[in-house]
Structures are given as structure tokens and as C-alpha cells.
Design an enzyme around this catalytic site. Structure first.
Site, PDB file in Angstrom:
ATOM      1  N   MET A 187      50.990  34.896  42.056  1.00 34.73           N
ATOM      2  CA  MET A 187      50.288  33.544  42.264  1.00 34.73           C
ATOM      3  C   MET A 187      48.719  33.779  42.660  1.00 34.73           C
ATOM      4  SD  MET A 187      52.605  31.912  40.899  1.00 34.73           S
ATOM      5  CE  MET A 187      52.067  30.173  40.871  1.00 34.73           C
ATOM      6  N   ARG A 188      48.192  34.939  42.484  1.00 38.26           N
ATOM      7  CA  ARG A 188      46.672  34.989  42.805  1.00 38.26           C
ATOM      8  C   ARG A 188      45.975  35.216  41.490  1.00 38.26           C
ATOM      9  NH1 ARG A 188      45.443  33.737  47.424  1.00 38.26           N
ATOM     10  NH2 ARG A 188      43.607  35.043  47.427  1.00 38.26           N
ATOM     11  N   ILE A 189      44.624  34.697  41.308  1.00 41.09           N
ATOM     12  CA  ILE A 189      43.839  35.129  40.493  1.00 41.09           C
ATOM     13  C   ILE A 189      43.243  36.374  40.529  1.00 41.09           C
ATOM     14  CG2 ILE A 189      41.487  34.507  39.505  1.00 41.09           C
ATOM     15  CD1 ILE A 189      42.155  31.560  40.315  1.00 41.09           C
TER      16      ILE A 189
ATOM     17  N   GLY B 266      39.824  35.163  32.646  1.00 45.64           N
ATOM     18  CA  GLY B 266      39.798  33.687  32.784  1.00 45.64           C
ATOM     19  C   GLY B 266      41.399  33.429  33.373  1.00 45.64           C
TER      20      GLY B 266
ATOM     21  N   SER C 185      62.517  36.992  39.792  1.00 46.87           N
ATOM     22  CA  SER C 185      63.605  37.075  38.846  1.00 46.87           C
ATOM     23  C   SER C 185      62.995  37.887  37.612  1.00 46.87           C
ATOM     24  CB  SER C 185      64.010  35.594  38.517  1.00 46.87           C
ATOM     25  OG  SER C 185      63.300  34.891  37.888  1.00 46.87           O
TER      26      SER C 185
ATOM     27  N   ASP D 109      42.554  38.610  31.001  1.00 47.12           N
ATOM     28  CA  ASP D 109      41.146  38.913  30.822  1.00 47.12           C
ATOM     29  C   ASP D 109      40.619  38.069  32.238  1.00 47.12           C
ATOM     30  OD1 ASP D 109      41.006  36.229  30.539  1.00 47.12           O
ATOM     31  OD2 ASP D 109      40.362  36.592  28.430  1.00 47.12           O
TER      32      ASP D 109
ATOM     33  N   HIS E 146      53.569  33.898  31.412  1.00 53.36           N
ATOM     34  CA  HIS E 146      53.005  32.564  31.700  1.00 53.36           C
ATOM     35  C   HIS E 146      54.393  31.666  31.204  1.00 53.36           C
ATOM     36  CE1 HIS E 146      50.730  29.194  32.902  1.00 53.36           C
ATOM     37  NE2 HIS E 146      50.939  28.626  31.469  1.00 53.36           N
TER      38      HIS E 146
ATOM     39  N   GLU F 122      61.854  33.937  29.639  1.00 50.64           N
ATOM     40  CA  GLU F 122      60.833  34.945  30.242  1.00 50.64           C
ATOM     41  C   GLU F 122      61.702  36.240  30.219  1.00 50.64           C
ATOM     42  OE1 GLU F 122      58.758  33.270  33.516  1.00 50.64           O
ATOM     43  OE2 GLU F 122      59.151  31.427  32.864  1.00 50.64           O
TER      44      GLU F 122
ATOM     45  N   ARG G 123      38.386  37.986  47.344  1.00 50.28           N
ATOM     46  CA  ARG G 123      39.297  38.212  46.267  1.00 50.28           C
ATOM     47  C   ARG G 123      39.064  39.886  45.771  1.00 50.28           C
ATOM     48  NH1 ARG G 123      42.258  34.041  44.531  1.00 50.28           N
ATOM     49  NH2 ARG G 123      41.409  32.009  44.663  1.00 50.28           N
TER      50      ARG G 123
HETATM   51  C1  GRF Z   1      57.824  32.380  36.521  1.00 47.53           C
HETATM   52  O1  GRF Z   1      58.184  31.233  35.783  1.00 47.53           O
HETATM   53  C2  GRF Z   1      56.801  33.047  35.726  1.00 47.53           C
HETATM   54  O2  GRF Z   1      56.255  32.781  34.401  1.00 47.53           O
HETATM   55  C3  GRF Z   1      55.559  32.167  36.859  1.00 47.53           C
HETATM   56  O3  GRF Z   1      56.192  31.972  37.937  1.00 47.53           O
HETATM   57  C4  GRF Z   1      57.537  32.203  37.729  1.00 47.53           C
HETATM   58  C5  GRF Z   1      58.060  33.282  38.546  1.00 47.53           C
HETATM   59  O4  GRF Z   1      59.558  33.664  38.808  1.00 47.53           O
HETATM   60  N1  GRF Z   1      54.502  32.774  36.594  1.00 47.53           N
HETATM   61  P1  GRF Z   1      60.035  34.824  39.214  1.00 47.53           P
HETATM   62  O5  GRF Z   1      59.278  35.139  40.691  1.00 47.53           O
HETATM   63  O6  GRF Z   1      59.845  35.916  38.703  1.00 47.53           O
HETATM   64  O7  GRF Z   1      61.679  34.459  39.659  1.00 47.53           O
END
Ligand code: GRF
Length: 215
Positions: free
Chosen positions: A90-92, A143, A13, A141, A109, A174, A65
Site C-alpha cells: 500500500m505504498r506508492i 503512475g 493472501s 510505471d 490490482h 487474484e 519515499r
Molecule cells: C488485494 O485485494 C490486492 O489486490 C490489493 O490489496 C489486497 C491485498 O490482499 N492491492 P492480501 O494482502 O494479498 O491478502
């Protein structure tokens, strides 16, 4: 015009908010490629619908990674990307990506950093019982959610909220904050200022980089 590479793992989204802002001409950028580590990610579908190249790079196919990031960097370079946006990725990420795009990787975030880094920032904030929550866009960065903060958006936490309601209120912000920050970057307003013995500070020229508060 700046060329973006957007990395997603989920529904996308936030990617959609960028695509919509570009269509509405409030964001002067081009999404050159969308990359996901999850082949079924909704974000890839959204990219295809918008005629943006959509690429799946399965992290499970790589033994480290770094190797995964190298494959991602190759795709980003192939599409001549200037800035990388992590939008629910969702990956570091490792130095392989960060060194290829120094201070050119931004993340959204869903919490007011430096509080509640890591997974489910909204849930962490709700569980803690804070009265204000929000989201942060920052440069990445080495971290986890520790890089220089560019801008934040603030929402109240209401007594009637459950975790989902709070998450939705943050998500709405967001969708406003991320395109705004990318536009400020596109306009050349954003500068990272190193400071002796302190964290670098981000200067955002000519705008107030806070949404949701009267200034
Ligand atoms: C959002 O809340 C973002 O901040 C977090 O994961 C969610 C992703 O939502 N890191 P989308 O995939 O952009 O809908």
C-alpha cells in the site's frame, strides 16, 4: 529459476497464493525475500512460516519515499531478486525502485484497469454499479495503477452481492491470476512491446492472458 522479492502491507493472501503455487510446483520460482513496510503485517508471518526471509522496513523511519525505496532496493539486491511483486503493497513506489528493476515490477490490482485505480478498487466498482469486475496484473510505471497490463481476470457482479461478497469473488481470482502471470514471466512468455506514439503493449506468448471468460 527466477528469484522474486514480494512486497506486502497486509494479510498476504496473494503472497500465500504464490507460496502455495511454488509448493504445488505450478510456479517455477523462488521467493528470495518478503518485505513489508508494516512490521505486524500478516504477510511477514506467512513468509516466516514458509522459511522465506521476512524483512520489515518501516516507512516512517525515512524522510522521503525515495529514501524508503532505496532501503527496499538494497534489501532486494542483497537477496539477488530478479522480479519484484507488489502483493497488497500500500505504498506508492518511486523511480528509485522502478529504475533498479525496469519493467520488472508487477502489481496486482483488484479492478479491471484502467477503471477504478487507487485504493479499494473493488469498492469503487461496486459503488459504480458495474456488471463485470475483476483484477489486473500489470507492470508498474510511475503512475498509480497505470502501467502496461499483462493479464486480467473477470467476475460477474450479482444482484445479491454486497461489497464484501464482490471483494471475495475478486480475491479468489487474484489468487489464481497472480501465480499464473508470474509463471508466464518465469517461462519467458511475457514481453513488453514499445509502440510509436502509443502505450506499450504486453505480449504473452502461447497463452490467453484472461481468466474467467470463455475464449
Ligand atoms: C488485494 O485485494 C490486492 O489486490 C490489493 O490489496 C489486497 C491485498 O490482499 N492491492 P492480501 O494482502 O494479498 O491478502
Amino acid at each position: 529459476m527466477i528469484r522474486l522479492g514480494v512486497l506486502v502491507s497486509g494479510g498476504g493472501s496473494n503472497l500465500q497464493a504464490l507460496l502455495d503455487a511454488i509448493a504445488a510446483r505450478t510456479l517455477d520460482a523462488e521467493i528470495a525475500v518478503v518485505i513489508s513496510n508494516v512490521a505486524t503485517a500478516g504477510g511477514l508471518e506467512r513468509a516466516r512460516k514458509a522459511n522465506v526471509p521476512a524483512v520489515a522496513v518501516d516507512h516512517k523511519a525515512f524522510s522521503s519515499r525515495q529514501d524508503f525505496d532505496a532501503a527496499v532496493v538494497a534489501k532486494l539486491r542483497e537477496h539477488k531478486v530478479d522480479y519484484v511483486v507488489l502483493a497488497g503493497f500500500m505504498r506508492i513506489v518511486t523511480n528509485v525502485l522502478l529504475d533498479a528493476f525496469p519493467m520488472r515490477v508487477v502489481n496486482i490490482h483488484p479492478a479491471l484497469l484502467p477503471s477504478f485505480p487507487g485504493v479499494n478498487g473493488q469498492g469503487q466498482a461496486f459503488a459504480y454499479g458495474v456488471r463485470v469486475a475483476g483484477c489486473t496484473v500489470h507492470f508498474v510505471d510511475g503512475g498509480t495503477d497505470t502501467g502496461p497490463i499483462i493479464a486480467q481476470a473477470v467476475v460477474p457482479v450479482l444482484d445479491t452481492d454486497d461489497e464484501h461478497a464482490l471483494q471475495q469473488r475478486i480475491l479468489e481470482k487474484e489468487h489464481a491470476l497472480l501465480p499464473a502471470v508470474v509463471q508466464w514471466i518465469a517461462e519467458g512468455r511475457v514481453r513488453v512491446v514499445p509502440r510509436e506514439g502509443q502505450r506499450p503493449r504486453v505480449e504473452v506468448r502461447g497463452v490467453v492472458p484472461v481468466l474467467g471468460l470463455p475464449c
